[in-house]
Design a protein around this motif. Sequence first.
Motif, mmCIF file in Angstrom:
data_model
loop_
_atom_site.group_PDB
_atom_site.id
_atom_site.type_symbol
_atom_site.label_atom_id
_atom_site.label_comp_id
_atom_site.label_asym_id
_atom_site.label_seq_id
_atom_site.Cartn_x
_atom_site.Cartn_y
_atom_site.Cartn_z
ATOM 1 N N THR A 67 -21.349 11.558 46.673
ATOM 2 C CA THR A 67 -22.048 10.500 47.402
ATOM 3 C C THR A 67 -22.572 9.462 46.416
ATOM 4 O O THR A 67 -22.966 9.788 45.294
ATOM 5 C CB THR A 67 -23.222 11.067 48.209
ATOM 6 O OG1 THR A 67 -24.052 11.858 47.352
ATOM 7 C CG2 THR A 67 -22.720 11.921 49.355
ATOM 8 N N TRP A 78 -20.247 -1.181 49.167
ATOM 9 C CA TRP A 78 -20.684 0.203 49.342
ATOM 10 C C TRP A 78 -22.195 0.252 49.511
ATOM 11 O O TRP A 78 -22.916 -0.664 49.106
ATOM 12 C CB TRP A 78 -20.264 1.066 48.144
ATOM 13 C CG TRP A 78 -18.793 1.152 47.923
ATOM 14 C CD1 TRP A 78 -18.052 0.500 46.977
ATOM 15 C CD2 TRP A 78 -17.867 1.927 48.677
ATOM 16 N NE1 TRP A 78 -16.725 0.811 47.088
ATOM 17 C CE2 TRP A 78 -16.575 1.698 48.127
ATOM 18 C CE3 TRP A 78 -17.975 2.801 49.757
ATOM 19 C CZ2 TRP A 78 -15.433 2.303 48.628
ATOM 20 C CZ3 TRP A 78 -16.829 3.402 50.259
ATOM 21 C CH2 TRP A 78 -15.579 3.151 49.694
ATOM 22 N N ASP A 82 -22.892 6.757 50.736
ATOM 23 C CA ASP A 82 -21.491 6.779 51.162
ATOM 24 C C ASP A 82 -20.739 7.917 50.475
ATOM 25 O O ASP A 82 -20.934 8.186 49.286
ATOM 26 C CB ASP A 82 -20.802 5.452 50.823
ATOM 27 C CG ASP A 82 -21.186 4.321 51.758
ATOM 28 O OD1 ASP A 82 -21.731 4.605 52.843
ATOM 29 O OD2 ASP A 82 -20.927 3.153 51.401
ATOM 30 N N ARG A 83 -19.879 8.566 51.247
ATOM 31 C CA ARG A 83 -19.049 9.666 50.721
ATOM 32 C C ARG A 83 -17.770 9.085 50.143
ATOM 33 O O ARG A 83 -17.008 8.420 50.846
ATOM 34 C CB ARG A 83 -18.716 10.675 51.824
ATOM 35 C CG ARG A 83 -19.924 11.228 52.537
ATOM 36 C CD ARG A 83 -19.546 12.055 53.758
ATOM 37 N NE ARG A 83 -19.060 13.379 53.404
ATOM 38 C CZ ARG A 83 -17.843 13.837 53.661
ATOM 39 N NH1 ARG A 83 -16.942 13.046 54.259
ATOM 40 N NH2 ARG A 83 -17.485 15.057 53.316
ATOM 41 N N VAL A 84 -17.513 9.351 48.855
ATOM 42 C CA VAL A 84 -16.372 8.734 48.186
ATOM 43 C C VAL A 84 -15.637 9.743 47.295
ATOM 44 O O VAL A 84 -16.192 10.767 46.898
ATOM 45 C CB VAL A 84 -16.807 7.531 47.318
ATOM 46 C CG1 VAL A 84 -17.361 6.415 48.184
ATOM 47 C CG2 VAL A 84 -17.838 7.949 46.269
ATOM 48 N N SER A 108 -12.318 5.602 47.178
ATOM 49 C CA SER A 108 -11.931 5.663 48.590
ATOM 50 C C SER A 108 -13.019 6.365 49.386
ATOM 51 O O SER A 108 -13.675 7.286 48.879
ATOM 52 C CB SER A 108 -10.616 6.441 48.750
ATOM 53 O OG SER A 108 -9.560 5.809 48.070
ATOM 54 N N ARG A 109 -13.191 5.934 50.626
ATOM 55 C CA ARG A 109 -14.187 6.551 51.512
ATOM 56 C C ARG A 109 -13.620 7.847 52.087
ATOM 57 O O ARG A 109 -12.510 7.869 52.628
ATOM 58 C CB ARG A 109 -14.548 5.598 52.638
ATOM 59 C CG ARG A 109 -15.717 6.075 53.509
ATOM 60 C CD ARG A 109 -15.997 5.106 54.653
ATOM 61 N NE ARG A 109 -16.278 3.768 54.148
ATOM 62 C CZ ARG A 109 -17.483 3.368 53.746
ATOM 63 N NH1 ARG A 109 -18.490 4.214 53.779
ATOM 64 N NH2 ARG A 109 -17.657 2.125 53.315
ATOM 65 N N ASP A 112 -15.409 11.747 57.608
ATOM 66 C CA ASP A 112 -16.365 12.813 57.901
ATOM 67 C C ASP A 112 -15.677 14.160 58.117
ATOM 68 O O ASP A 112 -16.274 15.216 57.875
ATOM 69 C CB ASP A 112 -17.185 12.456 59.143
ATOM 70 C CG ASP A 112 -18.117 11.276 58.906
ATOM 71 O OD1 ASP A 112 -18.439 10.994 57.735
ATOM 72 O OD2 ASP A 112 -18.510 10.636 59.900
ATOM 73 N N ASP A 280 -6.882 6.088 50.103
ATOM 74 C CA ASP A 280 -7.067 5.899 51.548
ATOM 75 C C ASP A 280 -5.911 6.512 52.335
ATOM 76 O O ASP A 280 -6.113 7.178 53.358
ATOM 77 C CB ASP A 280 -7.169 4.408 51.878
ATOM 78 C CG ASP A 280 -8.444 3.768 51.362
ATOM 79 O OD1 ASP A 280 -9.398 4.500 51.023
ATOM 80 O OD2 ASP A 280 -8.483 2.524 51.276
#
Length: 326
Positions: A67, A78, A82-84, A108-109, A112, A280
């Motif tokens: 994160t 960002w 944020d989870r990356v 990249s994200r 979830d 991605d």
Amino acid sequence: MKAMLLEEKGKWEQMKTGEIKTPSPQKGEILVKVHAVGLNPVDYKTATNGNPGWNYPHVLGLDVAGTIEELGEGVTQWTKGDRVVYHGDMTKGGGFAEFAVTTAHTVSRIPDEISFKDAAALPTAGYTAYEALFRKLPLHTFKTILIQGGAGGVGGFAIQLAKNAGLEVFTTASSSNHDYVKSLGADHVIDYRSEDVKGKVLELTNGRGVDAVLDTVSRATSTEALDYIAYRGQLAHIAGAPDTSSLKPFTKVISFHEIALGAIHKADFESQKDLAAMGDEMLQLLKEGKIDSLLSETISLEEIPDALVRLSERHVKGKIVAVIAD
């Protein structure tokens, strides 16, 4: 912060955890709280000879998922939390630690639905396979591909990606890994220890050979592939270019592609952004269940040196990921 420390080059088997200063993000960078980090052969290979740009103690680890803890100057795309996931620059400090810094435009994200552990298994091996198949080889023109070393990380991702693209997939693996690579989508598995790879490929293709080869093993196997690549075929290599001295001009007209994912960090800004684009796409495929992360084992930060030894002995199938934070 707590980190696994390489005190000097060549001493990666003796690494121990210690406390070092938490890095700060500079302009265009982010600080990531590391939740999970993937292990790769490149970790012990680079640690063996070191790098002129390293300061010791050095922190290894290229495949980081976590994160965002802090934003550097100018980072607006960002937000904290944020989870990356990202593939790091091997010339800089890595992710075998509680925190790590990277460039904001290369991450990249993480959806979830995907865990930090699965995300951390992707970058080095997954992006390398993706670059070979979708950035270098004109995959849409092929019907067949042979992937040397299908049970490894790059090979395992390449089998899945090639199968998703509709190719007939050949691969090499020891007999104990045949069921594993078939579960990933391989149509034909050749035991490189007991079978003649060239003879088997030519037999299965009625003497034509395969349209493409992705070699993840060595210069020697890349060279051997020249004998069973079809006319106008192509070879992508990540472990050494083939010796083409025996290949006669005006015969097969084979094309060659060097794959070196880490080189992208020395390229221009726009080229570097492709790391995020590949990430991605891989994450989307994982989310949709079209590929598996290959995660086979989770370990602690303290267990990293022993796991790297096992990697160096080629006793690992799939991906090992170290969990740093819950």
